[in-house]
Design a protein around this motif. Sequence first.
Motif, short mmCIF file in Angstrom:
data_model
loop_
_atom_site.label_atom_id
_atom_site.label_comp_id
_atom_site.label_asym_id
_atom_site.label_seq_id
_atom_site.Cartn_x
_atom_site.Cartn_y
_atom_site.Cartn_z
N MET A 1 2.64 89.25 1.28
CA MET A 1 3.44 89.09 2.50
C MET A 1 4.19 87.77 2.46
SD MET A 1 2.12 89.21 6.45
CE MET A 1 3.26 89.04 7.79
N ILE A 2 5.49 87.81 2.73
CA ILE A 2 6.31 86.61 2.69
C ILE A 2 6.07 85.79 3.96
CG2 ILE A 2 8.65 85.71 2.60
CD1 ILE A 2 9.46 88.25 1.13
N LYS A 3 5.79 84.51 3.76
CA LYS A 3 5.56 83.62 4.89
C LYS A 3 6.88 83.32 5.59
CE LYS A 3 3.45 79.17 6.04
NZ LYS A 3 2.80 77.95 5.48
N PRO A 4 6.93 83.39 6.93
CA PRO A 4 8.19 83.10 7.63
C PRO A 4 8.54 81.62 7.52
CG PRO A 4 6.41 83.35 9.21
CD PRO A 4 5.84 83.75 7.87
N PRO A 5 9.83 81.29 7.64
CA PRO A 5 10.22 79.88 7.61
C PRO A 5 9.66 79.17 8.84
CG PRO A 5 12.05 81.24 8.32
CD PRO A 5 10.97 82.18 7.87
N SER A 6 9.49 77.87 8.71
CA SER A 6 8.92 77.10 9.82
C SER A 6 9.97 76.22 10.48
CB SER A 6 7.75 76.23 9.36
OG SER A 6 8.17 75.27 8.42
N VAL A 7 9.86 76.10 11.80
CA VAL A 7 10.69 75.20 12.59
C VAL A 7 9.75 74.32 13.40
CG1 VAL A 7 10.97 76.97 14.40
CG2 VAL A 7 12.47 74.96 14.37
N ILE A 8 9.99 73.02 13.37
CA ILE A 8 9.17 72.07 14.12
C ILE A 8 9.89 71.70 15.40
CG2 ILE A 8 8.11 69.79 14.14
CD1 ILE A 8 7.93 69.92 11.11
N LEU A 9 9.24 71.91 16.53
CA LEU A 9 9.72 71.39 17.80
C LEU A 9 9.05 70.03 17.98
CD1 LEU A 9 10.58 74.34 18.05
CD2 LEU A 9 9.98 74.26 20.46
N TYR A 10 9.85 68.98 17.83
CA TYR A 10 9.32 67.63 17.69
C TYR A 10 9.52 66.84 18.98
CZ TYR A 10 8.46 63.13 15.34
OH TYR A 10 7.96 61.91 14.95
N GLY A 11 8.44 66.41 19.58
CA GLY A 11 8.51 65.65 20.82
C GLY A 11 7.97 66.46 21.98
N ARG A 12 7.48 65.76 22.99
CA ARG A 12 6.81 66.43 24.10
C ARG A 12 7.73 67.40 24.86
NH1 ARG A 12 2.05 65.10 25.92
NH2 ARG A 12 2.17 63.04 24.93
N LYS A 13 8.99 66.98 25.09
CA LYS A 13 9.90 67.85 25.82
C LYS A 13 10.18 69.13 25.04
CE LYS A 13 12.29 64.29 28.52
NZ LYS A 13 13.62 63.65 28.79
N ALA A 14 10.42 68.99 23.73
CA ALA A 14 10.69 70.17 22.92
C ALA A 14 9.48 71.09 22.86
CB ALA A 14 11.11 69.74 21.51
N VAL A 15 8.30 70.51 22.72
CA VAL A 15 7.07 71.30 22.64
C VAL A 15 6.90 72.15 23.90
CG1 VAL A 15 4.54 71.15 22.61
CG2 VAL A 15 5.90 69.81 20.99
N GLY A 16 7.33 71.63 25.02
CA GLY A 16 7.22 72.37 26.27
C GLY A 16 8.05 73.64 26.32
N LYS A 17 8.93 73.83 25.32
CA LYS A 17 9.81 75.00 25.29
C LYS A 17 9.41 76.00 24.21
CE LYS A 17 12.28 73.62 28.69
NZ LYS A 17 12.21 74.35 29.99
N ILE A 18 8.23 75.86 23.63
CA ILE A 18 7.80 76.76 22.56
C ILE A 18 7.80 78.21 23.02
CG2 ILE A 18 5.78 77.51 21.23
CD1 ILE A 18 5.19 74.70 20.54
N THR A 19 7.18 78.49 24.15
CA THR A 19 7.08 79.87 24.64
C THR A 19 8.46 80.46 24.86
OG1 THR A 19 4.95 79.41 25.69
CG2 THR A 19 6.17 81.34 26.46
N GLN A 20 9.36 79.68 25.47
CA GLN A 20 10.70 80.16 25.74
C GLN A 20 11.46 80.43 24.45
OE1 GLN A 20 13.13 77.49 28.17
NE2 GLN A 20 13.74 79.23 29.43
N LEU A 21 11.34 79.53 23.47
CA LEU A 21 12.04 79.72 22.20
C LEU A 21 11.54 80.98 21.49
CD1 LEU A 21 14.04 78.62 20.10
CD2 LEU A 21 12.13 77.39 19.05
N ARG A 22 10.25 81.15 21.44
CA ARG A 22 9.70 82.35 20.80
C ARG A 22 10.21 83.63 21.47
NH1 ARG A 22 3.63 79.81 20.24
NH2 ARG A 22 3.84 79.00 18.10
N GLU A 23 10.35 83.59 22.78
CA GLU A 23 10.84 84.75 23.52
C GLU A 23 12.28 85.07 23.15
OE1 GLU A 23 12.13 85.79 28.14
OE2 GLU A 23 10.72 84.14 27.74
N PHE A 24 13.10 84.03 22.91
CA PHE A 24 14.52 84.23 22.65
C PHE A 24 14.82 84.57 21.18
CE2 PHE A 24 15.42 81.09 26.34
CZ PHE A 24 15.23 82.12 27.26
N LEU A 25 13.95 84.20 20.25
CA LEU A 25 14.19 84.46 18.82
C LEU A 25 14.17 85.95 18.52
CD1 LEU A 25 12.00 81.64 17.22
CD2 LEU A 25 14.48 81.90 16.89
N THR A 26 15.06 86.37 17.64
CA THR A 26 15.06 87.77 17.18
C THR A 26 14.69 87.87 15.70
OG1 THR A 26 17.43 87.70 16.65
CG2 THR A 26 16.82 88.40 18.89
N THR A 27 14.50 86.74 15.03
CA THR A 27 14.05 86.71 13.64
C THR A 27 12.67 86.06 13.59
OG1 THR A 27 15.25 84.63 13.31
CG2 THR A 27 16.37 86.66 12.64
#
Length: 339
Positions: A1-27
């Motif tokens: 199984m190919i491992k997906p690419p990684s994106v780092i949300l760096y910093g407290r403000k960015a980390v607070g948007k993890i759930t929202q980002l995952r919801e909006f991603l289509t890849t």
Amino acid sequence: MIKPPSVILYGRKAVGKITQLREFLTTDWDVIGCVPEETPEAQLREWALEARAMVSGRPDSTLPQLPKLEVFQIPFAGYDWITPDELPAGCTFCNAYEHEPAIAEYILLAMLEWEIGLCKVSSKFRQESWQGRTAGAGPTHGELKGKTVGILGYGHIGREVARRASAFGMRIVAIANSSKPAQDGIDWLGTHKDLERLLSESDYLAICCPLNEQTRDLINSDAFAAMKSNAVILNVARGPIVNEEALFNSLKSGSIRGAVIDVWYQYPTPDDPSVRPSAFPFHELDNVIMTPHNSGWTEETIERRWRFVAANLDRLARGEPLQNAVFTGTGRCAASQKT
């Protein structure tokens, strides 16, 4: 199984948007949240070695080298704090807009408030009631119709301001970085060589241009001298585009009618969280409307920006051209990052 690419949300403000980002991603992405002061250094190094993308504000000295980084994405517009030398060679730096509808509405609100004085009228009526007047006997107020708004910086925000101002029957003049045909119902669209003309014709001057070496202190004492005595300046771009001392003196002396200021010269720091926004006492002037750099800060803006961030990551995953690519990193200073 190919491992997906990684994106780092760096910093407290960015980390607070993890759930929202995952919801909006289509890849498929491995979305990693990193608050640097809470993340073990060894773990951060491990993530950094594989990361293809990073979403962050201004990174700090704890950031390790990022040998595979292809995109550094900020979830906002301004980038005068970073240079290509500070990013890995070949890494694309992207910004995000999506704040222009909110800021354009703020500017229209500010101009309407100067003309109508709704807050002052309401306060006076609450305190004094009718004072012997009858309905339809005043007080009178101004109109935007027929007034001229000058837009310094005809980009994302400037265009949205023009469209809304046109609906109010205003005359619109503007300056852009390069010559363009007039559009959006504006009277004329010039370049920086037309600055004096713009200043002399504007009842309202909306500062919407980016801060750079050409625009720093662009609105100085000479510029204020060229403006109408009844002009109102509205700055939603960056404080230092307008010379701080010249602005204060012009307002205090009454050489211009007033100002609406959303962007400033001094911002809070951990050492001074309650610093005044300027070395000059703008807060003592009654011809200034002051706001804390929030003209574009709406829930809708935030959602649009994170949808944009997700869409750019989707483009990267699919090998498509990125949007809002500002520059490419040279890596000259990146080697100074922790190894």
